[in-house]
Structure formats: C-alpha cells, structure tokens
Scaffold this active site. Structure first.
Site, PDB file in Angstrom:
ATOM      1  N   THR A  49       0.813  -1.102  -0.007  1.00  0.00           N
ATOM      2  CA  THR A  49      -0.049  -0.050   0.022  1.00  0.00           C
ATOM      3  C   THR A  49       0.811   1.440   0.130  1.00  0.00           C
ATOM      4  OG1 THR A  49      -0.267  -0.358   2.266  1.00  0.00           O
ATOM      5  CG2 THR A  49      -2.120  -1.125   0.781  1.00  0.00           C
ATOM      6  N   TYR A 112     -12.661  -2.165   4.073  1.00  0.00           N
ATOM      7  CA  TYR A 112     -13.980  -1.387   4.059  1.00  0.00           C
ATOM      8  C   TYR A 112     -15.316  -2.510   4.333  1.00  0.00           C
ATOM      9  CZ  TYR A 112     -17.978   1.288   2.350  1.00  0.00           C
ATOM     10  OH  TYR A 112     -18.831   2.047   2.186  1.00  0.00           O
ATOM     11  N   TYR A 138      -1.536  -9.757   6.152  1.00  0.00           N
ATOM     12  CA  TYR A 138      -1.106  -8.427   6.565  1.00  0.00           C
ATOM     13  C   TYR A 138      -2.407  -7.843   7.432  1.00  0.00           C
ATOM     14  CZ  TYR A 138       0.243  -3.443   5.996  1.00  0.00           C
ATOM     15  OH  TYR A 138       0.920  -2.097   6.211  1.00  0.00           O
ATOM     16  N   ARG A 143      -5.996   0.706   8.363  1.00  0.00           N
ATOM     17  CA  ARG A 143      -6.166   0.961   7.252  1.00  0.00           C
ATOM     18  C   ARG A 143      -7.551   0.238   6.685  1.00  0.00           C
ATOM     19  NH1 ARG A 143      -2.905   3.524   3.510  1.00  0.00           N
ATOM     20  NH2 ARG A 143      -0.865   4.185   4.259  1.00  0.00           N
ATOM     21  N   LYS A 167       2.775  -9.991   8.518  1.00  0.00           N
ATOM     22  CA  LYS A 167       2.958  -8.481   8.811  1.00  0.00           C
ATOM     23  C   LYS A 167       2.044  -7.975   9.711  1.00  0.00           C
ATOM     24  CE  LYS A 167       3.848  -3.869   6.867  1.00  0.00           C
ATOM     25  NZ  LYS A 167       3.681  -3.260   5.654  1.00  0.00           N
ATOM     26  N   ILE A 209       8.574  -5.134   7.972  1.00  0.00           N
ATOM     27  CA  ILE A 209       8.427  -4.737   6.666  1.00  0.00           C
ATOM     28  C   ILE A 209       8.382  -3.259   6.672  1.00  0.00           C
ATOM     29  CG2 ILE A 209       6.871  -4.710   4.446  1.00  0.00           C
ATOM     30  CD1 ILE A 209       6.589  -7.435   5.013  1.00  0.00           C
TER      31      ILE A 209
END
Length: 294
Positions: A49, A112, A138, A143, A167, A209
């Site tokens: 991202t 979302y 992840y 987010r 992650k 990361i």
C-alpha cells in the site's frame, strides 16, 4: 527453506515514484531499489500500500513487478503485494501475475467490507489454496477498518497450508505477544510499525516490513539487525535518533510523508496520485529542517 529463514530482518515496502505527469517513473524506482539494497536491507516488497497500489492500473502493476524483478536481479528476495476486498478477483490475480521470482505474496486483510473473523479466515484460506507462493498475512486495522484477531491469525497459521507468516500492524503489543506465543515455530512474524519494531523484536518478532527503510535504509536495517542480536543498547541509540523521523513520516499520510523525505533527499519528485496529496507546506518544512540536523 521457510519464510522465517528467508525474510528475517528488514524488508522495505517500496514507494512508487511518479513523473510530473503522474506516469510511473521507472528510472526513479530503479534508484530507490539500488539505494535500499546498497543500504543493507534484507528484502523488498513491491506493490504494497506504500506503493499507492489502489491508484495503479493492472498493467502498471504488472510492469512494476516485472521491472522490480529485473532491477533486483536476485540480489535480495522480492515479495509481491496482492491484496483487496474482492476474494475472487484476487484469486484471478494470483493466477495471472508473474510470481515465479517472488518468494511470497503479501496480502492485506480485506478493507472496507469489515468481514467477521470467520470471513477473514475463509478469505485467506481461499487465497492460500490458489496462490503459487506462500501467503503473508497483513493485519493493518488502521487502514482496513477491521482487526484480525490473534485467534484468527493463530488458526490460519496452524490450519491452512501455504500461509507462511504475518505482517502485524495492529500496534497492540498484547495481541502481538499472543501471536508469537502460539504460532508454529517456522511461522514468520514481522512488524508493520517502524516505531515499534525494536520493541516487537524484543518480544520475538523476526524483523519488519518498513516504510522508513525507503529513506534511511542503512540506519534502520542496522537497528533491526542489532535488535535481532539482542544488542538493544546500540539499537536503542539508533532508534532514539529516528524518533522524530517516525513522527514526521506518518503525521499526515503514508506515503506522502516518505515521499516528502525522499524529495528532500533528491531521489524522487514529490508527486502522488489522488486522493493522496503531498504533505502540507508546514510539515514539508519540518521535514526539511529535520534532515538538515542529521
């Protein structure tokens, strides 16, 4: 060889540089790749991202992946990001993307849609079954709008083949420690929070990361290596020197912050695709002032 062996240390979530006409600036991308490898990072992540992937076309993504493989030229491992909230579309991408030279696929939890924990489990199970490479989970609830619980991560790690690590960017230290306590021995667990990486490695994580690795690859990868050696006195000194940078990088937006840093360093132009815009003038000046002090 397990992902835990291949991806221990610092991975960098590469930015996507753009020209002033907002096309992909492959020349600048090549400079960034050379810089982070020269700085000593252990691997790179393309199409994360931080690379503004929501604004890239499929052709651009394919071109960036292929360019990254060619430019890296086997100097370090490459992880490819393929994530989203349309499970079937991601399955098709896993079949069509050039992944032969990738060591793993990093896939952010669905955003979302805010699925249940069972929905998250079934989403990742479907991806793992379709992927030609191991999946790195992840978890980034800031987010995606939904936290992937420690219980779901542990269940995926134990029950689903072809899921090799996570992650973890929840920022919840208790959740991180629960994951580390329960996952299988060869399951990779890396930080997704630059400012917490040293502390999380102390708890047992295998590295990070990183975003800051785009702009300070030498210092940050050395911090991670020292932490993995349990030399926290030396690691803390580097970490303290970067505390202001962590704040400035994420004060308004990622990757707007890191692109402002890199523009000041002369490696890229300060160009982003909407809806992301460059940082405010005030923050840009703070970044410029900070860089003059180090």
């Amino acid at each position: 060889m397990s992902l835990r062996q291949q991806l221990k240390g610092t991975g960098v979530a590469l930015i996507t540089p753009f020209t002033d006409t907002l096309t992909v600036d492959f020349e600048a991308l090549g400079r960034v790749i050379d810089s982070v490898i020269a700085g000593g990072v252990e691997y790179v992540v393309t199409l994360g991202t931080t690379g503004e992937t929501p604004t890239l076309s499929k052709k651009e993504k394919l071109d960036i992946v292929q360019y990254t493989f060619d430019k890296v030229a086997d100097r370090v491992p490459v992880v490819v990001g393929i994530g989203g909230n349309n499970t079937q579309e991601l399955i098709e991408e896993l079949k069509s993307f050039p992944l032969d030279k990738a060591v793993a696929v990093l896939s952010a939890a669905p955003y979302y849609s805010k699925p249940s924990q069972e929905g998250i489990f079934q989403h990742y199970k479907a991806l793992a079954e379709a992927s030609p490479k191991p999946i790195l989970l992840y978890n980034v609830p800031g987010r995606t709008g939904r936290n992937m619980s420690a219980e779901t991560t542990i269940r995926l790690a134990k029950e689903v083949k072809n899921i090799g690590g996570i992650k973890e960017a929840s920022g919840d230290m208790m959740q991180c420690m629960q994951i580390l306590k329960e996952v299988p021995e060869d399951f990779l667990v890396v930080s997704g929070d630059d400012g917490l990486a040293m502390s999380q490695i102390a708890c047992g994580m295998d590295g990070v990361i990183s975003v800051i690795g785009n702009t300070f690859p030498g210092q940050f990868s050395e911090l991670v290596r020292l932490s993995l050696k349990n030399d926290f006195v030396a690691a803390r000194a580097i970490n303290n020197s970067l505390l202001t940078a962590y704040d400035l990088l994420f004060a308004e937006n990622n990757p707007a912050g890191v692109k402002a840093f890199m523009t000041q360093q002369g490696s890229i132009g300060n160009h982003l695709r909407l809806p992301v815009t460059p940082v405010s003038d005030g923050l840009y000046q703070k970044i410029a002032s900070y860089l003059k002090t180090i």
